[in-house]
Each structure stands twice: as structure tokens, then as C-alpha cells.
Design a protein around this motif. Structure first.
Motif, PDB file in Angstrom:
ATOM      1  N   LEU A 117      64.431  71.424   6.657  1.00 55.21           N
ATOM      2  CA  LEU A 117      63.458  70.380   6.362  1.00 55.21           C
ATOM      3  C   LEU A 117      63.484  69.389   7.513  1.00 55.21           C
ATOM      4  O   LEU A 117      64.539  69.037   8.017  1.00 55.21           O
ATOM      5  CB  LEU A 117      63.824  69.618   5.084  1.00 55.21           C
ATOM      6  CG  LEU A 117      63.559  70.297   3.771  1.00 55.21           C
ATOM      7  CD1 LEU A 117      64.020  69.405   2.631  1.00 55.21           C
ATOM      8  CD2 LEU A 117      62.087  70.587   3.597  1.00 55.21           C
ATOM      9  N   THR A 127      59.259  63.951  -0.065  1.00 51.33           N
ATOM     10  CA  THR A 127      58.081  64.717  -0.463  1.00 51.33           C
ATOM     11  C   THR A 127      57.379  65.204   0.787  1.00 51.33           C
ATOM     12  O   THR A 127      57.602  64.683   1.880  1.00 51.33           O
ATOM     13  CB  THR A 127      57.109  63.870  -1.311  1.00 51.33           C
ATOM     14  OG1 THR A 127      56.698  62.749  -0.548  1.00 51.33           O
ATOM     15  CG2 THR A 127      57.745  63.419  -2.603  1.00 51.33           C
ATOM     16  N   ARG A 128      56.538  66.180   0.609  1.00 54.33           N
ATOM     17  CA  ARG A 128      55.826  66.739   1.749  1.00 54.33           C
ATOM     18  C   ARG A 128      54.364  66.913   1.387  1.00 54.33           C
ATOM     19  O   ARG A 128      54.024  67.500   0.377  1.00 54.33           O
ATOM     20  CB  ARG A 128      56.445  68.083   2.130  1.00 54.33           C
ATOM     21  CG  ARG A 128      55.826  68.720   3.340  1.00 54.33           C
ATOM     22  CD  ARG A 128      56.501  70.029   3.671  1.00 54.33           C
ATOM     23  NE  ARG A 128      57.900  69.861   3.988  1.00 54.33           N
ATOM     24  CZ  ARG A 128      58.367  69.635   5.218  1.00 54.33           C
ATOM     25  NH1 ARG A 128      57.551  69.549   6.217  1.00 54.33           N
ATOM     26  NH2 ARG A 128      59.651  69.525   5.418  1.00 54.33           N
ATOM     27  N   LYS A 129      53.500  66.403   2.247  1.00 52.20           N
ATOM     28  CA  LYS A 129      52.062  66.637   2.129  1.00 52.20           C
ATOM     29  C   LYS A 129      51.642  67.316   3.417  1.00 52.20           C
ATOM     30  O   LYS A 129      51.705  66.709   4.483  1.00 52.20           O
ATOM     31  CB  LYS A 129      51.296  65.317   1.970  1.00 52.20           C
ATOM     32  CG  LYS A 129      51.348  64.744   0.587  1.00 52.20           C
ATOM     33  CD  LYS A 129      50.405  63.580   0.459  1.00 52.20           C
ATOM     34  CE  LYS A 129      50.468  63.023  -0.957  1.00 52.20           C
ATOM     35  NZ  LYS A 129      49.617  61.862  -1.110  1.00 52.20           N
ATOM     36  N   ASN A 131      52.088  69.027   6.608  1.00 53.85           N
ATOM     37  CA  ASN A 131      53.243  69.101   7.509  1.00 53.85           C
ATOM     38  C   ASN A 131      53.996  67.779   7.600  1.00 53.85           C
ATOM     39  O   ASN A 131      54.965  67.672   8.322  1.00 53.85           O
ATOM     40  CB  ASN A 131      52.788  69.508   8.917  1.00 53.85           C
ATOM     41  CG  ASN A 131      52.348  70.951   8.955  1.00 53.85           C
ATOM     42  OD1 ASN A 131      52.795  71.757   8.147  1.00 53.85           O
ATOM     43  ND2 ASN A 131      51.470  71.277   9.874  1.00 53.85           N
ATOM     44  N   LYS A 132      53.532  66.754   6.907  1.00 56.94           N
ATOM     45  CA  LYS A 132      54.144  65.434   7.006  1.00 56.94           C
ATOM     46  C   LYS A 132      55.109  65.183   5.853  1.00 56.94           C
ATOM     47  O   LYS A 132      54.751  65.263   4.685  1.00 56.94           O
ATOM     48  CB  LYS A 132      53.065  64.357   7.021  1.00 56.94           C
ATOM     49  CG  LYS A 132      53.631  62.983   7.239  1.00 56.94           C
ATOM     50  CD  LYS A 132      52.573  61.941   7.383  1.00 56.94           C
ATOM     51  CE  LYS A 132      53.302  60.624   7.596  1.00 56.94           C
ATOM     52  NZ  LYS A 132      52.473  59.501   7.653  1.00 56.94           N
ATOM     53  N   ALA A 133      56.360  64.849   6.203  1.00 53.36           N
ATOM     54  CA  ALA A 133      57.366  64.518   5.195  1.00 53.36           C
ATOM     55  C   ALA A 133      57.367  63.013   4.987  1.00 53.36           C
ATOM     56  O   ALA A 133      57.364  62.248   5.946  1.00 53.36           O
ATOM     57  CB  ALA A 133      58.737  64.994   5.640  1.00 53.36           C
TER      58      ALA A 133
END
Length: 137
Positions: free
Chosen positions: A61, A92-94, A96-98
């Protein structure tokens, strides 16, 4: 040696009236030898070791830089709404952005008490290691 036996039998399909011939090939079951038992034990041991190694691999991650080394792994306790709460960062991940969210969990919950115990144990272990290193001659 190893002989293959052939069985032929007739059966009737539930969907039709025609008989079909089925040929089944199989090898007679041999008795297990001591070598087979040794092989099975070694194989099971090898499989357990490979699974244990797989669980030790780091999780892939990308952790945001602001969380790297935050609090040195020690849980942070705050007093919110008149009761002690442990602060957790939820990753959390949206796409490719954590991103992270701060969660305030009551200190009497299972996850909070386990985290506090683990933090205390890690701190004690670090202090013991530090003491041993500094006293080494």
C-alpha cells in the motif's frame, strides 16, 4: 509393477432410453510405505513454512507521507466528549489516491484496548532493547 485395470459397466441415462458404455481406468490403491509417510510429513512442513513466509511479506500500500512514522506506532489517547478515546487513522483509497480519516474510538472497545496493550508491549520491548544495547561492553 503398476497395472491399470479396466472396468466396463452399463448404465441408463435418466433423460433417455439408450444404454451407454462407460470405461473407467484406475490404478489399484497401494499401501502407504514409510517413505510415503516421510514424504507427506516433509511436504506438509514445507507448505506450512511457505505460507508463514507469505504472511510476513509487507503489505503493498502506498501510505501517505504524513502518516509515515507518526506517533512511533504508539496509540494516541485523547479526552473527547467526557471520555477517553483512542485515535486511529483509517486508510482509504479512491482510485489511485490514498487518503486517511481520523477515527476516535472509545478506549473500552476491544480494538482500542488491544492497540493500547500492543503499544505498551512495544514500548517496553524497545526500552529493554535500548537498555541492553547501552549496557553492552
Amino acid at each position: 509393477g503398476e497395472e491399470e485395470e479396466e472396468d466396463t459397466f452399463q448404465y441408463q441415462d435418466a433423460g433417455g432410453d439408450e444404454d451407454k458404455e462407460v470405461v473407467v481406468h484406475w490404478k489399484p490403491q497401494q499401501e502407504k510405505t514409510a517413505e510415503d509417510d516421510d514424504f507427506d510429513r516433509e511436504f506438509q512442513k514445507m507448505m506450512l513454512e511457505s505460507r508463514a513466509g507469505a504472511s510476513r511479506r509487507p503489505l503493498d500500500l502506498s501510505i501517505p507521507i504524513d502518516l509515515m512514522g507518526a506517533n512511533d506506532g504508539k496509540p494516541q489517547v485523547v479526552n473527547a466528549e467526557g471520555e477517553a478515546r483512542v485515535v486511529f487513522q483509517m486508510l482509504t483509497r479512491k482510485g489511485n489516491k490514498a487518503t486517511t480519516r481520523t477515527l476516535h474510538v472509545p478506549s473500552d472497545s476491544t480494538i482500542a484496548s488491544t492497540s493500547l496493550e500492543r503499544g505498551t508491549a512495544l514500548n517496553e520491548e524497545q526500552q529493554e532493547l535500548k537498555r541492553r544495547v547501552l549496557s553492552y561492553q
